[in-house]
Scaffold this active site. Sequence first.
Site, mmCIF file in Angstrom:
data_model
loop_
_atom_site.group_PDB
_atom_site.id
_atom_site.type_symbol
_atom_site.label_atom_id
_atom_site.label_comp_id
_atom_site.label_asym_id
_atom_site.label_seq_id
_atom_site.Cartn_x
_atom_site.Cartn_y
_atom_site.Cartn_z
ATOM 1 N N CYS A 112 -21.852 0.474 14.266
ATOM 2 C CA CYS A 112 -22.610 -0.061 13.117
ATOM 3 C C CYS A 112 -23.084 -1.478 13.439
ATOM 4 O O CYS A 112 -22.691 -2.076 14.446
ATOM 5 C CB CYS A 112 -21.767 -0.029 11.841
ATOM 6 S SG CYS A 112 -20.475 -1.295 11.782
ATOM 7 N N TYR B 73 -10.678 -8.734 3.714
ATOM 8 C CA TYR B 73 -10.134 -7.396 3.976
ATOM 9 C C TYR B 73 -9.530 -7.395 5.373
ATOM 10 O O TYR B 73 -10.228 -7.674 6.354
ATOM 11 C CB TYR B 73 -11.258 -6.357 3.864
ATOM 12 C CG TYR B 73 -10.813 -4.921 4.058
ATOM 13 C CD1 TYR B 73 -9.671 -4.441 3.417
ATOM 14 C CD2 TYR B 73 -11.540 -4.052 4.858
ATOM 15 C CE1 TYR B 73 -9.269 -3.131 3.592
ATOM 16 C CE2 TYR B 73 -11.150 -2.737 5.032
ATOM 17 C CZ TYR B 73 -9.997 -2.278 4.392
ATOM 18 O OH TYR B 73 -9.605 -0.979 4.570
ATOM 19 N N CYS C 213 -16.790 -3.747 9.814
ATOM 20 C CA CYS C 213 -17.333 -2.400 10.034
ATOM 21 C C CYS C 213 -17.446 -1.655 8.700
ATOM 22 O O CYS C 213 -16.545 -1.712 7.866
ATOM 23 C CB CYS C 213 -16.404 -1.619 10.975
ATOM 24 S SG CYS C 213 -16.872 0.117 11.168
ATOM 25 N N HIS D 211 2.050 1.851 -3.405
ATOM 26 C CA HIS D 211 1.018 2.513 -4.229
ATOM 27 C C HIS D 211 1.057 4.031 -3.987
ATOM 28 O O HIS D 211 0.934 4.820 -4.921
ATOM 29 C CB HIS D 211 -0.383 1.993 -3.884
ATOM 30 C CG HIS D 211 -0.662 0.614 -4.404
ATOM 31 N ND1 HIS D 211 -0.869 0.347 -5.738
ATOM 32 C CD2 HIS D 211 -0.758 -0.574 -3.778
ATOM 33 C CE1 HIS D 211 -1.088 -0.942 -5.906
ATOM 34 N NE2 HIS D 211 -1.019 -1.538 -4.724
ATOM 35 N N ASP E 155 3.806 -17.928 -9.221
ATOM 36 C CA ASP E 155 4.330 -16.561 -9.309
ATOM 37 C C ASP E 155 5.033 -16.426 -10.648
ATOM 38 O O ASP E 155 5.029 -17.373 -11.461
ATOM 39 C CB ASP E 155 5.288 -16.239 -8.134
ATOM 40 C CG ASP E 155 5.358 -14.741 -7.838
ATOM 41 O OD1 ASP E 155 5.950 -13.995 -8.640
ATOM 42 O OD2 ASP E 155 4.803 -14.294 -6.813
ATOM 43 N N THR F 264 0.841 -1.207 0.000
ATOM 44 C CA THR F 264 0.000 0.000 0.000
ATOM 45 C C THR F 264 0.875 1.256 0.000
ATOM 46 O O THR F 264 0.570 2.233 -0.692
ATOM 47 C CB THR F 264 -0.902 0.008 1.256
ATOM 48 O OG1 THR F 264 -1.640 -1.206 1.265
ATOM 49 C CG2 THR F 264 -1.847 1.183 1.270
HETATM 50 P P1 NAD Z 1 3.143 -8.327 -3.687
HETATM 51 O O1 NAD Z 1 2.755 -7.373 -4.740
HETATM 52 O O2 NAD Z 1 4.481 -8.275 -3.073
HETATM 53 O O3 NAD Z 1 2.943 -9.822 -4.228
HETATM 54 C C1 NAD Z 1 2.229 -10.159 -5.366
HETATM 55 C C2 NAD Z 1 2.965 -11.310 -6.062
HETATM 56 O O4 NAD Z 1 2.179 -11.736 -7.169
HETATM 57 C C3 NAD Z 1 4.347 -10.891 -6.594
HETATM 58 O O5 NAD Z 1 5.335 -11.775 -6.103
HETATM 59 C C4 NAD Z 1 4.151 -11.014 -8.107
HETATM 60 O O6 NAD Z 1 5.345 -11.421 -8.772
HETATM 61 C C5 NAD Z 1 3.062 -12.082 -8.196
HETATM 62 N N1 NAD Z 1 2.391 -12.167 -9.490
HETATM 63 C C6 NAD Z 1 2.272 -11.200 -10.451
HETATM 64 N N2 NAD Z 1 1.632 -11.707 -11.533
HETATM 65 C C7 NAD Z 1 1.341 -13.002 -11.255
HETATM 66 C C8 NAD Z 1 0.689 -14.038 -11.981
HETATM 67 N N3 NAD Z 1 0.198 -13.859 -13.207
HETATM 68 N N4 NAD Z 1 0.544 -15.248 -11.372
HETATM 69 C C9 NAD Z 1 1.022 -15.461 -10.135
HETATM 70 N N5 NAD Z 1 1.664 -14.508 -9.406
HETATM 71 C C10 NAD Z 1 1.812 -13.299 -9.964
HETATM 72 O O7 NAD Z 1 2.012 -8.205 -2.604
HETATM 73 P P2 NAD Z 1 1.785 -8.695 -1.087
HETATM 74 O O8 NAD Z 1 2.249 -7.628 -0.166
HETATM 75 O O9 NAD Z 1 2.248 -10.085 -0.854
HETATM 76 O O10 NAD Z 1 0.197 -8.644 -1.115
HETATM 77 C C11 NAD Z 1 -0.531 -9.570 -1.916
HETATM 78 C C12 NAD Z 1 -1.779 -8.924 -2.483
HETATM 79 O O11 NAD Z 1 -2.713 -8.650 -1.422
HETATM 80 C C13 NAD Z 1 -1.570 -7.573 -3.187
HETATM 81 O O12 NAD Z 1 -2.459 -7.498 -4.291
HETATM 82 C C14 NAD Z 1 -1.977 -6.573 -2.123
HETATM 83 O O13 NAD Z 1 -2.374 -5.330 -2.672
HETATM 84 C C15 NAD Z 1 -3.124 -7.289 -1.478
HETATM 85 N N6 NAD Z 1 -3.467 -6.914 -0.095
HETATM 86 C C16 NAD Z 1 -4.787 -6.915 0.225
HETATM 87 C C17 NAD Z 1 -5.191 -6.661 1.525
HETATM 88 C C18 NAD Z 1 -6.630 -6.745 1.885
HETATM 89 O O14 NAD Z 1 -6.974 -6.398 3.016
HETATM 90 N N7 NAD Z 1 -7.488 -7.223 0.979
HETATM 91 C C19 NAD Z 1 -4.238 -6.385 2.513
HETATM 92 C C20 NAD Z 1 -2.871 -6.398 2.157
HETATM 93 C C21 NAD Z 1 -2.511 -6.678 0.853
HETATM 94 ZN ZN ZN Z 2 -18.556 -0.177 12.653
#
Ligand code: NAD
Ligand code: ZN
Length: 349
Positions: free
Chosen positions: A100, A292, A111, A47, A199, A44
């Site tokens: 909530c 999430y 929440c 980003h 990956d 994040t």
């Molecule tokens: P990261 O970006 O380090 O890891 C993503 C991995 O996916 C990388 O190693 C990348 O090489 C690989 N990848 C790319 N294309 C691919 C493909 N076609 N097939 C397989 N693998 C592929 O991220 P992270 O910190 O490990 O987080 C994982 C994901 O979770 C990210 O998308 C992040 O934004 C998300 N995230 C979501 C929440 C939530 O609450 N929903 C919280 C934290 C992170």
């Molecule tokens: Zn709440």
Amino acid sequence: MKTMKAIVKASQQLGGLELRDVPFPTPDDDQVLIKIKKTAICGTDIHIFNWDAWAQKTIKTPQIIGHEFVGEVVAVGRLVSTVKVGQIVSGEGHLVCGYCRNCISGFPHLCCHTVGIGVNMDGVFSEYIAFPASNVWVCDPSIPLDVLSIQDPLGNAVHTALSFPVLGEDVLVTGAGPIGLMSVPILRRAGARYIVVTDINPERLKLAKELGADATVDVRSQTIQEVVAKFPLIREGFDVGLEMSGSASAFSDMVEAMANGGNIAILGILPQDQQVNWNKVIFSSLTLRGIYGRQMYDTWYKMTALLQTGLDKDVAKVITHNFDYTNFQEAFELMAAGKSGKVILDWSE
Ligand code: NAD
Ligand code: ZN
């Protein structure tokens, strides 16, 4: 005025981070003052660093960024009785409303008014932070500080990996980023039969193997089906899928690789225009569940128990770099280039 150092997203452009002197925080009655020891850089934060479309829509500048941390409590507000000065603490970075429907029903992770520290408000990349006592997690001080500083993403891995039962199940993990990697030893402990990780980064796939994956798939040169063919016990596809890449094609590959009745937990932030093979989802009776954050506070409790019984050694393997916080620019550039696992910033003098 007393000040402290903080890493601030100062300008609305690529990079745009500055080390600034900002006002020293004073905790409210229900807050604690934490001296930050270590912070970790999250996807994040990258980003925000890259100033992509999501960041432009979400972040108000100037803002202190960061939400992954460990520190020591140095003062507590008048109403705080659950946290003591001297304790080593981390914290849940999602602040919830408390009133909530989901909050009052005991599901605060659902929440509808969740606010993210370091995203919707000032974060933790600073020498001190005033933090709500309700969100403080008191840590076991015998666990290494580096590991304690990444409990936020480790909690994502714990929450996602345990969102469906995996005992005796074959599990596909798409994405071997830090969170996908950390999910592997958790799935193992939870009793998964075969764990297959995909990956496009050979180094990350190697680490997945070291952390206990039975097989890895570099989707640039192999298909999941080619690799699964070597496992005669995986006859009908995967029972559980953890989407942890945020990649459109990885999610599509996963849907195709699932067994009838399979369960998919989606943590990776997929593109808005993600295509889904709905015929496969419907006629194979797949369940898709968005994930999430972490469960408050069951995920934190389980995570601590796991760290106290050996998971800390596995988690330490995904930490690849340590920088003094003053070298934050180099740390962000390294991580943004995808050349690292977790990157830690050290704030202790
Ligand atoms: P990261 O970006 O380090 O890891 C993503 C991995 O996916 C990388 O190693 C990348 O090489 C690989 N990848 C790319 N294309 C691919 C493909 N076609 N097939 C397989 N693998 C592929 O991220 P992270 O910190 O490990 O987080 C994982 C994901 O979770 C990210 O998308 C992040 O934004 C998300 N995230 C979501 C929440 C939530 O609450 N929903 C919280 C934290 C992170
Ligand atoms: Zn709440």
